[in-house]
Design a protein around this motif. Structure first.
Motif, PDB file in Angstrom:
ATOM      1  N   LYS A 161       0.815  -1.215   0.000  1.00 21.36           N
ATOM      2  CA  LYS A 161       0.000   0.000   0.000  1.00 21.36           C
ATOM      3  C   LYS A 161       0.848   1.264   0.000  1.00 21.36           C
ATOM      4  CE  LYS A 161      -3.977  -2.053   2.385  1.00 21.36           C
ATOM      5  NZ  LYS A 161      -4.812  -2.024   3.617  1.00 21.36           N
ATOM      6  N   LEU A 170       5.670   2.943  -2.878  1.00 23.84           N
ATOM      7  CA  LEU A 170       5.566   3.672  -4.144  1.00 23.84           C
ATOM      8  C   LEU A 170       6.910   4.197  -4.635  1.00 23.84           C
ATOM      9  CD1 LEU A 170       2.600   3.580  -3.103  1.00 23.84           C
ATOM     10  CD2 LEU A 170       2.283   5.808  -4.163  1.00 23.84           C
ATOM     11  N   SER A 185       5.920   4.325 -10.911  1.00 24.12           N
ATOM     12  CA  SER A 185       5.639   5.465 -10.041  1.00 24.12           C
ATOM     13  C   SER A 185       6.288   6.716 -10.600  1.00 24.12           C
ATOM     14  CB  SER A 185       6.172   5.227  -8.621  1.00 24.12           C
ATOM     15  OG  SER A 185       5.580   4.112  -8.018  1.00 24.12           O
ATOM     16  N   ARG A 213      -3.004   9.030   1.743  1.00 24.75           N
ATOM     17  CA  ARG A 213      -2.806   7.898   0.830  1.00 24.75           C
ATOM     18  C   ARG A 213      -4.148   7.463   0.260  1.00 24.75           C
ATOM     19  NH1 ARG A 213      -3.561   2.690   1.830  1.00 24.75           N
ATOM     20  NH2 ARG A 213      -3.451   2.913   4.104  1.00 24.75           N
ATOM     21  N   ASN A 245      -5.768   4.358  -2.491  1.00 24.38           N
ATOM     22  CA  ASN A 245      -5.552   3.166  -3.299  1.00 24.38           C
ATOM     23  C   ASN A 245      -6.874   2.735  -3.937  1.00 24.38           C
ATOM     24  OD1 ASN A 245      -3.658   2.807  -0.655  1.00 24.38           O
ATOM     25  ND2 ASN A 245      -2.598   2.102  -2.485  1.00 24.38           N
ATOM     26  N   TYR A 246      -6.841   2.467  -5.238  1.00 28.24           N
ATOM     27  CA  TYR A 246      -8.040   2.038  -5.952  1.00 28.24           C
ATOM     28  C   TYR A 246      -7.670   0.840  -6.817  1.00 28.24           C
ATOM     29  CZ  TYR A 246     -11.923   2.124  -9.311  1.00 28.24           C
ATOM     30  OH  TYR A 246     -13.000   1.772 -10.116  1.00 28.24           O
ATOM     31  N   THR A 247      -8.330  -0.291  -6.600  1.00 32.13           N
ATOM     32  CA  THR A 247      -8.020  -1.532  -7.301  1.00 32.13           C
ATOM     33  C   THR A 247      -9.161  -1.929  -8.231  1.00 32.13           C
ATOM     34  OG1 THR A 247      -6.647  -2.320  -5.462  1.00 32.13           O
ATOM     35  CG2 THR A 247      -7.432  -3.964  -7.034  1.00 32.13           C
ATOM     36  N   THR A 299      -4.074  -1.500 -10.050  1.00 33.95           N
ATOM     37  CA  THR A 299      -4.209  -0.670  -8.855  1.00 33.95           C
ATOM     38  C   THR A 299      -3.596   0.704  -9.104  1.00 33.95           C
ATOM     39  OG1 THR A 299      -4.121  -2.589  -7.379  1.00 33.95           O
ATOM     40  CG2 THR A 299      -3.667  -0.448  -6.400  1.00 33.95           C
ATOM     41  N   SER A 302      -2.445   4.186  -7.112  1.00 34.25           N
ATOM     42  CA  SER A 302      -2.108   4.640  -5.763  1.00 34.25           C
ATOM     43  C   SER A 302      -1.597   6.069  -5.805  1.00 34.25           C
ATOM     44  CB  SER A 302      -1.037   3.739  -5.134  1.00 34.25           C
ATOM     45  OG  SER A 302      -1.470   2.397  -5.071  1.00 34.25           O
TER      46      SER A 302
END
Length: 721
Positions: free
Chosen positions: A59, A62, A171, A657, A659-661, A671, A673
């Motif tokens: 998570k 990055l 990233s 932070r 996060n989307y999956t 994902t 992030s």
């Protein structure tokens, strides 16, 4: 794309006579864990520890280095020379510096044998290969390598994926930070003619950043390859991994006079003022079940390190390097501009092992240890001079050779008296032999030979109050040898070994929605090495033994899932860290005697009285997580005098932070992030140094700081096939 990847892997498997294995993967996962379990703590050891698992690492992984990924753990303070968490980074736990934090990779020592520090920059993006991390606070359980004098960090990379996959992570962020990696695995493969399974995992990474501090750039590369064979109760696994770093130096810090007007100041302007180092690791790890009671876990390892840091030195004296002055046209020239390199070339190898015994539900034990040897060369070369006084362009002005042998053996046992009461005992015997020969960088003779013998006993008790709650206590003794720099700075007199007596008492409870831990510690030191206020010839702080010092505190940790979509967690450490009697030495450059200032019950440097962290997470819809993360660190003194004029201000930093999956039909997973660090643009410094001297009858104190970046971000995407 997914079908193509699957087809390729199936083709390779069929070519080797392999098919995707359907055996119980839980058994293999247990085989992996048994290798590191001998040096890890659990609920029955009576010690303070935190486990971090791969799903949590991913998570926040990055692009920042390992210390920054552990920033939210109890009693942790992190810092970055370049200011943004990439390049040279450091971690302190309970105020103890990196030379007192034991690091192991799959049970194998990682700390540099001589400095005893850990240079995370030498293994960039290693977190992408980590399956789990355990951080023990205090002396902790017996482990291999450097003495744990405040904490230990145990990293396990021996996990696996049961199914084949391919993955890439990309990233992008502030200060031109870019991270790219590719990961792949065959998954478990089974030979049709045998009962065993095979797996091959691989990772290739590249990370670059300009850094927050001027010219504090990083160019980092690494790879990791692991191949294993798993039988029913045995496995053999070969890990090969390497890291190559090239970082522009940002070691000098920002002088106090420029802190408000030029926070990103870097005094270095020479184009190749870089640190250039490569480290290659080879690990042969295995586990064999001997019978229903005994399991044997032998490991062999080898590490090769080599590299240099280059410096432009204006107007240096020839005599500093043992060179004659230059005479041109009857004029004697005593100084010159030059470029020099300080080299390291070392080999580290050995073996570690453990025998695990399980008789019944009442008693279990581990017998283990290791033998490790370090063989290292230090040398300095002048590669250019404006007015050369020698025809040898690679002139070496110093060279030394060191051999360090570290042997330890330990025995640990757990005895379950009844359903509620468990006792733990851990006895370790460790020997260290250190032999240095040659000249240091000031051309001083550093030849010394020392031997140490340490006995490190540990005892713990755990009492289960209910199915979810327990109280525990432990008492542990740790001993630690000085580092190479301590020997060099104090030559010809050798510094004394350090001893730590650590008492831990705690309570923990864990429910489905609420968990709470409270841990009290008292760490009593004898002959702890602390900063004197003096610096050596390259500006590094000199340390001296102090007879009595201590750290005492309470660590509180809690989590609360107060609604289906909301969760709150936090930790706080309140401590006192004192030296009972301390003498500060102020060097006198006027030729008179140095000034000695005496202090009583003064604060230990870089040991804040309050460290707190927290996270509020919210999942508005499935596969979306938002988290607000906060970190508070109270004032820290940069030396041991307790002088507010030589301190770091308290800081309170907040990060966001997201996060989307997604799981589209053509991919296993995608994902997105986002990490926004220091969202309120708080200007703060998390590290620094100070020194004082007398010149022209005046006492001058100079402070230098390592500013951390204001608001900055990292945006990442992961694609998994």
């Amino acid at each position: 794309m997914k079908k193509l990847t699957t087809f390729i892997l199936l083709f390779i498997a069929s070519s080797l006579g392999l098919v995707i294995n359907a055996q119980d993967s839980t058994k293999i996962r247990e085989l992996n864990e048994v290798v590191v379990s001998a040096t890890r703590a659990n609920e029955k050891t009576g010690m303070a520890f935190t486990n971090v698992y791969q799903k949590d690492i991913k998570k926040v992984n990055l692009g920042q280095d390992m210390p920054f990924l552990l920033n939210q753990l109890p009693s942790v303070v992190v810092s970055s020379d370049a200011g943004a968490g990439v390049g040279y980074t450091g971690i302190r736990i309970r105020g103890t510096d990196p030379t007192r934090i034991n690091i192991t990779l799959n049970g194998i020592p990682y700390n540099d044998s001589e400095s005893q520090g850990t240079y995370w920059v030498n293994m960039p993006d290693f977190a992408s290969s980590a399956q789990s991390i355990q951080v023990q606070r205090g002396v902790g359980t017996s482990t291999n390598g450097a003495g744990a004098f405040g904490a230990s960090i145990n990293i396990n990379t021996l996990g696996y994926e049961p199914n084949a996959y391919g993955e890439t992570n990309f990233s992008v962020g502030s200060f031109n930070t870019l991270k790219t990696n590719i990961l792949a695995s065959t998954g478990l493969l089974k030979n049709q003619s045998e009962s065993g399974s095979f797996v091959v995992d691989a990772r290739l990474s590249k990370l670059t950043s300009d850094g927050y501090i001027d010219r504090a750039s990083s160019d980092l590369k690494s790879f990791y390859v692991s191949g294993g064979y798993y039988g029913k109760n045995n496995f053999v696994r070969l890990n090969v991994f390497s890291g190559k770093e090239k970082t522009y130096q940002a070691w000098e810090g920002v002088p106090e006079s420029l802190l408000k007007t030029n926070r990103t100041y870097n005094p270095y302007t020479y184009d190749n003022q870089v640190d250039d180092y490569q480290q290659d690791h080879y690990q042969l790890i295995s586990s064999f079940k001997l019978n229903q009671h005994w399991t044997f876990n032998p490991t062999l390892h080898y590490t090769k390190g080599r590299g240099f840091y280059e410096q432009f030195r204006p107007d240096d004296k020839y005599s500093t390097y043992g060179l004659p002055d230059v005479v041109i046209g009857g004029q004697t020239i005593k100084r010159t501009d030059l470029v020099r390199r300080k080299w390291l070339d070392n080999d580290f190898y050995g073996g570690v092992y453990s025998f695990d015994y399980q008789s019944n539900k009442k008693f279990s034990a581990n017998i283990g240890g290791g033998w490790n040897k370090y063989d290292g060369n230090h040398f300095g070369e002048i590669i250019w001079a404006k007015n050369a006084s020698t025809s040898n362009i690679r002139y070496r002005w110093y060279e030394s050779h060191s051999i360090k042998t570290d042997f330890n053996i330990y025995a640990k046992g757990y005895y379950q008296v009844n359903d509620a009461l468990n006792f733990f005992a851990d006895l370790q015997y460790r020997t260290v032999a250190y032999d240095m020969k040659g000249l240091g960088d000031k051309r001083q003779d550093i030849t010394q030979k020392t031997d140490y013998k340490f006995f490190n006993p540990k005892f713990g008790v755990n009492y289960q109050l209910s199915k979810t709650s327990a109280v525990y206590a432990s008492y542990a003794i740790g001993n630690k040898e000085p580092s190479r720099q301590d020997f060099v700075d104090n030559a010809p007199k050798a510094p004394l070994a350090e001893t730590l007596r650590d008492l831990e008492v705690g309570y923990r409870t864990a429910g489905s929605k609420v968990s709470f831990d409270a841990n009290f510690y008292y760490m009593d030191y004898n002959n702890q090495l602390v900063l004197t206020g003096q610096v050596n010839g390259v500006g590094e702080a000199i340390r001296v033994n102090v007879p009595e010092s201590y750290r005492a505190g309470i660590e509180l940790m809690a989590s609360w899932k107060f609604a289906p979509k909301w969760a709150l967690s936090g930790n706080a450490t309140f401590s006192q860290n004192k030296i009972k009697n301390f003498s500060e030495t102020i060097v006198n450059y006027d030729g008179d005697a140095d000034k000695i200032n005496k202090f009583s019950k003064t604060d230990i440097s870089f040991s804040p009285n309050v460290i707190a962290g927290g996270q509020l997470s919210f999942s508005p819809i499935k596969n979306v997580e938002l988290a607000w993360m906060s970190k508070y660190v109270s004032k820290q003194f940069m030396d041991n005098t307790g002088d507010d004029n030589r301190s770091l201000d308290a800081f309170f930093v907040n990060d966001l932070r997201a996060n989307y999956t997604l799981k589209p039909k053509f991919l296993k997973e995608m994902t997105f992030s986002l990490l926004v660090n220091n969202i309120f643009n708080h200007l703060y410094e998390s590290n620094g140094y100070t020194y004082s001297y007398i010149y022209d009858k005046q006492v001058t104190t100079e402070n230098f700081y390592y500013p951390q970046a204001g608001t900055n971000f990292l945006l990442a995407v992961k694609i998994r096939l």
